[in-house]
Design a protein around this motif. Sequence first.
Motif, PDB file in Angstrom:
ATOM      1  N   ARG A  21       0.852  -1.274   0.035  1.00 37.22           N
ATOM      2  CA  ARG A  21       0.160  -0.033   0.094  1.00 37.22           C
ATOM      3  C   ARG A  21       0.840   1.342  -0.119  1.00 37.22           C
ATOM      4  NH1 ARG A  21      -2.041  -3.846  -1.177  1.00 37.22           N
ATOM      5  NH2 ARG A  21      -3.859  -4.854  -0.149  1.00 37.22           N
ATOM      6  N   ARG A  22       1.921   1.136   0.848  1.00 40.69           N
ATOM      7  CA  ARG A  22       2.991   2.383   0.827  1.00 40.69           C
ATOM      8  C   ARG A  22       3.460   2.405  -0.820  1.00 40.69           C
ATOM      9  NH1 ARG A  22       7.887   0.809   3.406  1.00 40.69           N
ATOM     10  NH2 ARG A  22       8.663   0.186   1.384  1.00 40.69           N
ATOM     11  N   GLU A  23       4.010   1.719  -1.258  1.00 39.18           N
ATOM     12  CA  GLU A  23       4.645   1.674  -2.658  1.00 39.18           C
ATOM     13  C   GLU A  23       3.641   1.851  -3.768  1.00 39.18           C
ATOM     14  OE1 GLU A  23       8.030   1.294  -3.047  1.00 39.18           O
ATOM     15  OE2 GLU A  23       7.664   1.645  -1.005  1.00 39.18           O
ATOM     16  N   GLU A  24       2.282   1.525  -3.440  1.00 35.32           N
ATOM     17  CA  GLU A  24       1.176   1.969  -4.658  1.00 35.32           C
ATOM     18  C   GLU A  24       0.810   3.379  -4.195  1.00 35.32           C
ATOM     19  OE1 GLU A  24      -1.285  -1.154  -3.751  1.00 35.32           O
ATOM     20  OE2 GLU A  24      -0.242  -2.627  -4.692  1.00 35.32           O
ATOM     21  N   ARG A  25       1.354   4.025  -3.364  1.00 33.83           N
ATOM     22  CA  ARG A  25       0.852   5.477  -2.761  1.00 33.83           C
ATOM     23  C   ARG A  25      -0.630   5.363  -2.223  1.00 33.83           C
ATOM     24  NH1 ARG A  25       4.425   6.212  -6.822  1.00 33.83           N
ATOM     25  NH2 ARG A  25       6.188   7.977  -6.551  1.00 33.83           N
ATOM     26  N   ALA A  57       7.405  -3.039   8.369  1.00 36.55           N
ATOM     27  CA  ALA A  57       6.957  -2.476   7.233  1.00 36.55           C
ATOM     28  C   ALA A  57       7.852  -1.045   6.893  1.00 36.55           C
ATOM     29  CB  ALA A  57       5.622  -2.337   7.015  1.00 36.55           C
ATOM     30  N   GLY A  58       8.142  -0.464   7.993  1.00 34.40           N
ATOM     31  CA  GLY A  58       8.776   0.787   7.783  1.00 34.40           C
ATOM     32  C   GLY A  58      10.611   0.424   7.594  1.00 34.40           C
ATOM     33  N   VAL A  59      10.680  -0.434   7.570  1.00 32.57           N
ATOM     34  CA  VAL A  59      12.080  -0.867   7.307  1.00 32.57           C
ATOM     35  C   VAL A  59      12.197  -1.893   5.989  1.00 32.57           C
ATOM     36  CG1 VAL A  59      13.194  -0.278   9.581  1.00 32.57           C
ATOM     37  CG2 VAL A  59      12.607  -2.549   9.078  1.00 32.57           C
ATOM     38  N   THR A  60      11.221  -2.214   5.419  1.00 30.71           N
ATOM     39  CA  THR A  60      11.158  -3.012   4.289  1.00 30.71           C
ATOM     40  C   THR A  60      11.087  -2.233   3.296  1.00 30.71           C
ATOM     41  OG1 THR A  60      10.005  -4.763   5.658  1.00 30.71           O
ATOM     42  CG2 THR A  60       9.900  -4.953   3.354  1.00 30.71           C
ATOM     43  N   ARG A  61      11.948  -2.356   2.243  1.00 26.97           N
ATOM     44  CA  ARG A  61      11.980  -1.485   0.970  1.00 26.97           C
ATOM     45  C   ARG A  61      11.072  -2.058  -0.170  1.00 26.97           C
ATOM     46  NH1 ARG A  61      15.975   1.779   0.272  1.00 26.97           N
ATOM     47  NH2 ARG A  61      17.700   1.867   1.705  1.00 26.97           N
ATOM     48  N   THR A  62      10.598  -3.436  -0.264  1.00 23.90           N
ATOM     49  CA  THR A  62       9.981  -4.041  -1.363  1.00 23.90           C
ATOM     50  C   THR A  62       8.885  -4.798  -0.889  1.00 23.90           C
ATOM     51  OG1 THR A  62      11.434  -5.557  -2.115  1.00 23.90           O
ATOM     52  CG2 THR A  62      11.809  -3.206  -3.289  1.00 23.90           C
ATOM     53  N   VAL A  63       7.983  -5.199  -1.756  1.00 25.08           N
ATOM     54  CA  VAL A  63       7.051  -6.260  -1.100  1.00 25.08           C
ATOM     55  C   VAL A  63       7.828  -7.628  -1.444  1.00 25.08           C
ATOM     56  CG1 VAL A  63       5.015  -7.421  -1.863  1.00 25.08           C
ATOM     57  CG2 VAL A  63       5.055  -4.882  -1.919  1.00 25.08           C
ATOM     58  N   ASP A  64       8.671  -7.871  -2.627  1.00 26.12           N
ATOM     59  CA  ASP A  64       9.529  -8.936  -2.616  1.00 26.12           C
ATOM     60  C   ASP A  64      10.187  -9.268  -1.337  1.00 26.12           C
ATOM     61  OD1 ASP A  64       8.407  -9.433  -5.017  1.00 26.12           O
ATOM     62  OD2 ASP A  64       9.942  -8.490  -5.947  1.00 26.12           O
ATOM     63  N   ALA A  91       8.446   2.567  17.691  1.00 27.45           N
ATOM     64  CA  ALA A  91       9.156   2.268  16.266  1.00 27.45           C
ATOM     65  C   ALA A  91       8.371   2.812  15.146  1.00 27.45           C
ATOM     66  CB  ALA A  91       9.411   0.794  16.302  1.00 27.45           C
ATOM     67  N   VAL A  92       6.932   2.331  15.315  1.00 22.68           N
ATOM     68  CA  VAL A  92       6.234   2.767  14.013  1.00 22.68           C
ATOM     69  C   VAL A  92       6.400   4.439  13.848  1.00 22.68           C
ATOM     70  CG1 VAL A  92       3.736   2.961  13.241  1.00 22.68           C
ATOM     71  CG2 VAL A  92       4.698   1.057  14.504  1.00 22.68           C
ATOM     72  N   ARG A  93       6.012   5.095  15.165  1.00 22.83           N
ATOM     73  CA  ARG A  93       6.044   6.773  14.896  1.00 22.83           C
ATOM     74  C   ARG A  93       7.293   6.967  14.541  1.00 22.83           C
ATOM     75  NH1 ARG A  93       3.415   6.185  20.067  1.00 22.83           N
ATOM     76  NH2 ARG A  93       5.243   6.170  21.096  1.00 22.83           N
ATOM     77  N   ARG A  94       8.413   6.463  14.859  1.00 15.15           N
ATOM     78  CA  ARG A  94       9.742   6.913  14.603  1.00 15.15           C
ATOM     79  C   ARG A  94      10.285   6.728  13.281  1.00 15.15           C
ATOM     80  NH1 ARG A  94      14.092   8.980  13.626  1.00 15.15           N
ATOM     81  NH2 ARG A  94      15.869   9.232  14.860  1.00 15.15           N
ATOM     82  N   TRP A  95       9.945   5.385  12.636  1.00 16.73           N
ATOM     83  CA  TRP A  95      10.591   5.103  11.239  1.00 16.73           C
ATOM     84  C   TRP A  95       9.513   4.593  10.128  1.00 16.73           C
ATOM     85  CZ3 TRP A  95      12.965   2.540  15.832  1.00 16.73           C
ATOM     86  CH2 TRP A  95      14.162   3.161  16.211  1.00 16.73           C
ATOM     87  N   PHE A  96       8.236   4.571  10.488  1.00 16.55           N
ATOM     88  CA  PHE A  96       7.229   4.171   9.631  1.00 16.55           C
ATOM     89  C   PHE A  96       7.360   5.158   8.379  1.00 16.55           C
ATOM     90  CE2 PHE A  96       2.993   3.436   7.463  1.00 16.55           C
ATOM     91  CZ  PHE A  96       3.212   2.141   7.374  1.00 16.55           C
ATOM     92  N   ARG A  97       7.016   4.673   7.057  1.00 10.38           N
ATOM     93  CA  ARG A  97       7.219   5.679   5.937  1.00 10.38           C
ATOM     94  C   ARG A  97       5.896   5.370   5.110  1.00 10.38           C
ATOM     95  NH1 ARG A  97      12.105   6.840   3.353  1.00 10.38           N
ATOM     96  NH2 ARG A  97      13.930   6.351   4.819  1.00 10.38           N
ATOM     97  N   TRP A  98       5.131   6.784   4.774  1.00  7.15           N
ATOM     98  CA  TRP A  98       3.839   6.795   4.283  1.00  7.15           C
ATOM     99  C   TRP A  98       4.038   6.984   2.936  1.00  7.15           C
ATOM    100  CZ3 TRP A  98      -0.167   5.690   7.144  1.00  7.15           C
ATOM    101  CH2 TRP A  98      -0.011   5.720   8.513  1.00  7.15           C
ATOM    102  N   GLU A  99       5.156   7.184   2.214  1.00  7.32           N
ATOM    103  CA  GLU A  99       5.530   7.251   0.778  1.00  7.32           C
ATOM    104  C   GLU A  99       6.303   6.314   0.389  1.00  7.32           C
ATOM    105  OE1 GLU A  99       6.346  11.405  -0.301  1.00  7.32           O
ATOM    106  OE2 GLU A  99       4.721  12.213   1.149  1.00  7.32           O
ATOM    107  N   PRO A 100       6.654   6.009  -1.120  1.00  5.14           N
ATOM    108  CA  PRO A 100       7.223   4.981  -1.665  1.00  5.14           C
ATOM    109  C   PRO A 100       8.792   5.552  -1.306  1.00  5.14           C
ATOM    110  CG  PRO A 100       5.545   5.715  -2.994  1.00  5.14           C
ATOM    111  CD  PRO A 100       5.401   6.674  -2.065  1.00  5.14           C
ATOM    112  N   ARG A 101       9.394   4.326  -1.080  1.00  5.84           N
ATOM    113  CA  ARG A 101      11.050   4.528  -0.715  1.00  5.84           C
ATOM    114  C   ARG A 101      11.803   4.890  -2.260  1.00  5.84           C
ATOM    115  NH1 ARG A 101      14.196   2.687   3.344  1.00  5.84           N
ATOM    116  NH2 ARG A 101      12.720   1.931   5.114  1.00  5.84           N
ATOM    117  N   GLN A 102      12.293   5.561  -2.428  1.00  3.94           N
ATOM    118  CA  GLN A 102      13.344   6.128  -3.641  1.00  3.94           C
ATOM    119  C   GLN A 102      14.234   5.134  -3.985  1.00  3.94           C
ATOM    120  OE1 GLN A 102      11.503   8.127  -5.586  1.00  3.94           O
ATOM    121  NE2 GLN A 102       9.763   8.701  -4.125  1.00  3.94           N
TER     122      GLN A 102
END
Length: 260
Positions: A90-94, A166-173, A249-260
């Motif tokens: 869901r993050r990578e799909e925006r 999920a916050g430290v995971t780059r891709t779905v794979d 950890a979620v508040r600190r590292w969770f990402r809401w936008e796709p990783r570049q």
Amino acid sequence: MSGITFDAGSLRRLRAVGRAELTLLLRSRSAVFVALLMPVGMVAMSYSASREMDLGDTGLTRMEAVLTGGIGTVLMLVVYLGLVPVLVARREERVLKRLRTGELSDLEILAGAALPSVVLALAQCVVLVAAGALLLDVSAPRQPALMVLGVLLGAVLLAGLAAATAGVTRTVDSAQLTGMPLFMVSVVGSGLFVPLEVLPDRLADVFRMLPLTGVVELVSGGWLGGLTAAEVGRAVALALAWTALAGYAVRRWFRWEPRQ
């Protein structure tokens, strides 16, 4: 992370997000496999492996050890390993980015995404308890409220840990790979396959500090009885402490936008 108010609007929004996630879950064969079939396979593997264990000094029958650990296995597979790739996708799909522009709070978004996995896990736990009591000659839960408390704490804890992972995971794979360390540690050390009672005391004391161990102890105590008030308090405190750490950890590292 913004807060949540438990009013009618929040519940309506949670249902909407949860319904959408359930629809997507049912369309994914791999997600359905993890949620429905893999827990059955893991419990069967645990039963097979239990033939080699000496449970004589634990007070547990073979089936009691398998089923109490099986509930923790269901929570780990369905909530934790099932939710990590969902949040990454869901993050990578925006999708997460778009949801944040509406009425939903951050916590509502995460809770709604976790809702189908949590409901499926709870349903499977009910099936395990019913099968044990009705079909497999295992006693009915002696302290059902304690078991319910353990399962609910486990669901919340693992949903939080899934979001943190999920916050430290780059891709779905790579989602299954990043979730695997906690899964393997829990399988070995939290009583999912091997009851702590069969391990050396010092090693068991170390394993009791793992995230899922308190949950498994509450489930086991609720089903079989035997926990003292102090042991219940320690297990609850451990689960709450790990839940708070996951929230940080979620508040600190969770990402809401796709990783570049």
